[in-house]
Each structure stands twice: as C-alpha cells, then as structure tokens.
Design an enzyme around this catalytic site. Structure first.
Site, mmCIF file in Angstrom:
data_model
loop_
_atom_site.group_PDB
_atom_site.id
_atom_site.type_symbol
_atom_site.label_atom_id
_atom_site.label_comp_id
_atom_site.label_asym_id
_atom_site.label_seq_id
_atom_site.Cartn_x
_atom_site.Cartn_y
_atom_site.Cartn_z
ATOM 1 N N GLU A 199 -11.162 -0.893 -3.761
ATOM 2 C CA GLU A 199 -10.498 -0.131 -2.706
ATOM 3 C C GLU A 199 -9.411 0.759 -3.303
ATOM 4 O OE1 GLU A 199 -9.070 -3.262 -0.236
ATOM 5 O OE2 GLU A 199 -7.475 -3.855 -1.610
ATOM 6 N N ASP B 148 0.818 -1.224 0.000
ATOM 7 C CA ASP B 148 0.000 0.000 0.000
ATOM 8 C C ASP B 148 0.847 1.267 0.000
ATOM 9 O OD1 ASP B 148 -2.024 -1.919 0.431
ATOM 10 O OD2 ASP B 148 -1.963 -1.607 2.596
#
Length: 466
Positions: free
Chosen positions: A356, A190
């Site tokens: 997401e 991420d």
C-alpha cells in the site's frame, strides 16, 4: 512555586465544548496548549497531577523529586480521543488518563468508543485567573477533582471548595520533551507532507481507533519542521461527506488552479463498508474542504484491490497523476480539473513486495516510486522504492530504505511521504511508527527524518530517530 512554572499561555476563551447541567458552571471553555505539560493544583500549590500504581492523584513534586516522579507528573496534552475540540492526556509511557467507576487512572488505549469518551476531557475556566477545570466528555456535569489527594470524577458543586479542588494550572512539564519525534503530539498516522508557499503542511490520518474508525482530518503547518501549528479539522466525514461516515484514511493534498485538492479514503460504518476514494476542494490549504463531487472519485470494486491511499504527483510540465491502491498499485493522469480522469488510461504498476501507500517524486531527472510493505499492524511495516524514467514507469526496484530499529524501540515505520526543503537539495521523509513506547498498529505517531541520496541517485538507508 514561581510564576515561571505556571502556564503563561493557557489561552483565550472560546465557546464551551458542552454546557454543564449546573447553572452556575462557566459558559466558556479554555483552550489548552498541546504538548508536554504538568498540572498543578490551585489550592495546593506544589502538588501536581500524577499517576502512582496507575491511579491518579496530586502529590508534591519539588525540583529535587526523583526522575520517575517527574515523569509520572508529566502528560502530553493531545487531540481528544473522542472529540477534536476537547483533550486527552497521555503519559510518558503511552497510557491515557481516563475515568473508570469515577476514579481517575491511566490505562492503555483500547481504541473503542467507550475508552475514547472516558479519556476525553473538555476545558473550562478554573476558579482563579489562568487556571482550568476539566469536564468529562461523556458526563459533562462531572469534573476531575481531588479528594484526599486522590483524583475523582465528581458532579459539579457550586462551592468554593469544589471549584478549588477541580482547578489546575497548566504548567511547564517536569519532564520536558527532549526527542525530535514525534513531531506532532498525539496519535496520528499516514502523514502527507508538502510545501505550499514556502511553508510545510502536514495532513495525517487521525489515529487511536480500533479498526481505524476515525472520521476526520486535521491540518498542521510549520516553518521549520519542528514547531507545528494545529489548524484544526479540515474535513469531517460525518457532516461533510454524504457517501462516507468513517474510515477517514490517508489524505493527500495537491495544489492546482489556484485551489487545493484533498484526496482521501472513506467507508461507511454500516452497510457497504468497502473503502472508496474521494476528492475535496478548498481555497485554502487549511480548509475547510468540501466534497467536490458528492460521490466517490473511485468507487469500491471499480478496480481490484482496495481503493485507499491516494497520492498526487505533479510533473514539471504541470501534468498531475493520481496513484492509489492496497494490494495493487495503480496510476492515471488526472484531467485539468483535478477531479476526473479517463478510465482507459488507468495503469497497474504493482512492484514485488508492494502492499500500500504509493508515493512518487522526482529528483535530478529520476522518478522515484515508493511504497509500504507488510501490514501496518506488523512491526515489520517498512518502506521500499524503485526508480524510473517517467511517472508511469517502467520501474526498477531498488530495495528497502526505512524499517524498524528495535534497539531504539522503533517499530512499524511506514506509510510515508517526502518533501524537499524549498530552494535546496535537502529532503525529508515523514512517516508513521508505533507510538513509542507502548504503541501498536492503531496507536501510531508521526515522525520526520532526513532522507539522503548517494552520488548515483539511490536513496541511502534512512535511520529512524527518537
């Protein structure tokens, strides 16, 4: 053996990770260089730590040794799986050096607390100048040492023989890194990449934990996107956040008001484990950050979908917008304090295929809204995008621009961020993928590649590289 293969930079002394129970043990720890290295025995020069049939030992590795022998004698020194102040040692095939029944071996990371502790070692001064001994994280009175050339985890003994058997020089790797990616050693995911004062900063999720149960964030910086400085832990849910103690996911940093704001996801290890969004603040991009509110910025259940994956885009007029959400994508203009917003202004902007990791940037008057599709545990995790005329849309979906490349063994490419090289129209994308070659949805690594545009402003398909 020449001095050039010794670790010239086995670094300065710092306080010990743990006090050993034996009074004669050193009271200071060595700081190890991260990245690819080999470990040479102090009392058997020319023999190096290696794994053979998964078991740890020290063997001769001359320059004429087979390629596989050199690979087996090369480890990537990474962030400790159980503690960032210590170290783990990753093999070229993705396994980790760990102890089991006091024998040293290499195994695949299972992500549980036991494995993490067994595979984490703290560095203390070795028997000769420039050498290092490795104490066990969960048995700090034991050290890695060789007996009959096999590696064991043995109780510390205040003898010259033991000190020699448990001391190693951190040497130039026999199999040096040749690929561009991953850009930072170890398991991270991420990544949020940004430019602050002309320097690149990278803020990733610390990975390698079952169920993504990491608790802290680190910051890295670089002048060239190649050589990165590890600035250590900048926020730790344990001591720093009262309402969250694990699930430290997907940080993003924005600069405003002469300060730096870190937006993050957090959950509780017990009780209400639903994820919430928080914001922390610092006077420096390398922290330390402190929780700005003492409570979540966005509470679990306040909006449908999971409250994770925050991202802040600041437009040319100085107005900042917060994006977030799994299952549903939302956006809201932030107030000038960067820590509050008007709930009446929250908008849902979920495109088809969205899962997401929203990310927004602007180029040439066009707003780009990007996101990740599928599940991060899937090799089909990928990045798609849309374009629009404002930070709020409306958005026109353009399609997938980054996805797996099985011919190169690259899988699960997603949860990205984008940065422009200062003063140019050169763009880069940072993203995570399954660690190559043995990764999965909880053992991921960070890559950076070029991102190019066609004449009409559409993003060209991005080729992930090793």
């Amino acid at each position: 053996m020449t001095v050039s293969r010794w670790a010239a930079g086995t670094a300065a002394l710092v306080l010990a990770c743990f006090d050993l129970v034996t009074t004669a043990a050193p009271a200071f720890a060595a700081t190890l260089p991260t990245g690819a290295r080999s470990l040479e025995s102090v009392n058997y020069p020319g023999r190096y730590v290696r794994h053979a049939a998964a078991l740890g030992r020290i063997d001769p590795v001359p320059s004429s040794a087979a390629t596989q022998t050199k690979l087996d004698a090369t480890f990537t020194i990474v962030n400790g799986l159980a503690a960032p102040s210590c170290y783990s040692f990753q093999t070229k095939d993705g396994r980790f050096l760990r102890h089991r029944d006091w024998r040293l071996r290499v195994d695949a990371n299972t992500g549980d607390a036991t494995f993490g502790a067994d595979a984490t070692f703290c560095a203390v001064d070795g028997s000769v100048a420039g050498s290092t001994s490795l104490t066990s994280y969960n048995y700090p009175n034991r050290r890695i040492r060789h007996r009959d050339f096999e590696l064991w985890l043995d109780p510390y003994q205040d003898t010259a023989t033991f000190r020699g058997d448990s001391s190693f020089r951190i040497a130039v790797p026999w199999a040096p890194k040749t690929n561009r990616n991953p850009v930072i050693p170890g398991l991270f995911a991420d990544p949020h990449i940004t430019v602050i004062n002309g320097r690149y900063y990278l803020y990733p999720t610390t990975d390698g934990y079952a169920n993504w149960r990491g608790t802290y964030y680190k910051a890295f910086s670089s002048a060239d996107l190649v050589t990165w400085t590890d600035h250590g832990v900048v926020l730790d849910h344990g001591p720093d956040v009262s309402w969250a103690d694990d699930s430290a996911w997907a940080p993003a940093v924005a600069a405003a008001n002469g300060r730096y704001y870190l937006y993050f996801s957090g959950g509780a290890a017990t009780g209400n484990t639903a994820k919430q969004l928080g914001v922390a603040v610092s006077d420096s991009p390398t922290g330390p950050f402190r929780d700005a509110l003492g409570r979540p910025l966005i509470a679990a259940g306040q909006y449908s979908g999971q409250a994770i994956d925050p991202m802040v885009f600041t437009d040319d007029d100085g107005r900042s917008y917060l994006y977030w959400g799994q299952g549903a994508a939302r956006v809201v203009p932030l107030n000038g304090d960067m820590t509050s917003f008007n709930p009446a202004q929250v908008r849902t902007i979920t495109p088809s295929g969205y899962n997401e990791a929203p990310f927004v940037f602007k180029r040439g008057g066009i707003y780009y809204f990007m996101w990740s599709e599928n599940d991060t545990r899937s090799e089909d995790y990928r990045v798609a995008y849309a374009t629009g005329s404002s930070p709020l849309g409306p958005w026109t979906k353009r399609g997938v621009v980054l996805q797996k490349w099985l011919e190169a063994g690259i899988k699960g490419t997603g949860h990205h961020s984008v940065v422009r090289m200062p003063g140019t129209d050169t763009w880069y994308i940072a993203y995570h993928r399954f660690a190559v070659p043995a990764g999965n949805g909880t053992n991921r690594e960070v890559a950076v590649d070029r991102m190019e545009f066609a004449a009409d402003g559409t993003i060209r398909p991005i080729v992930p590289t090793l």
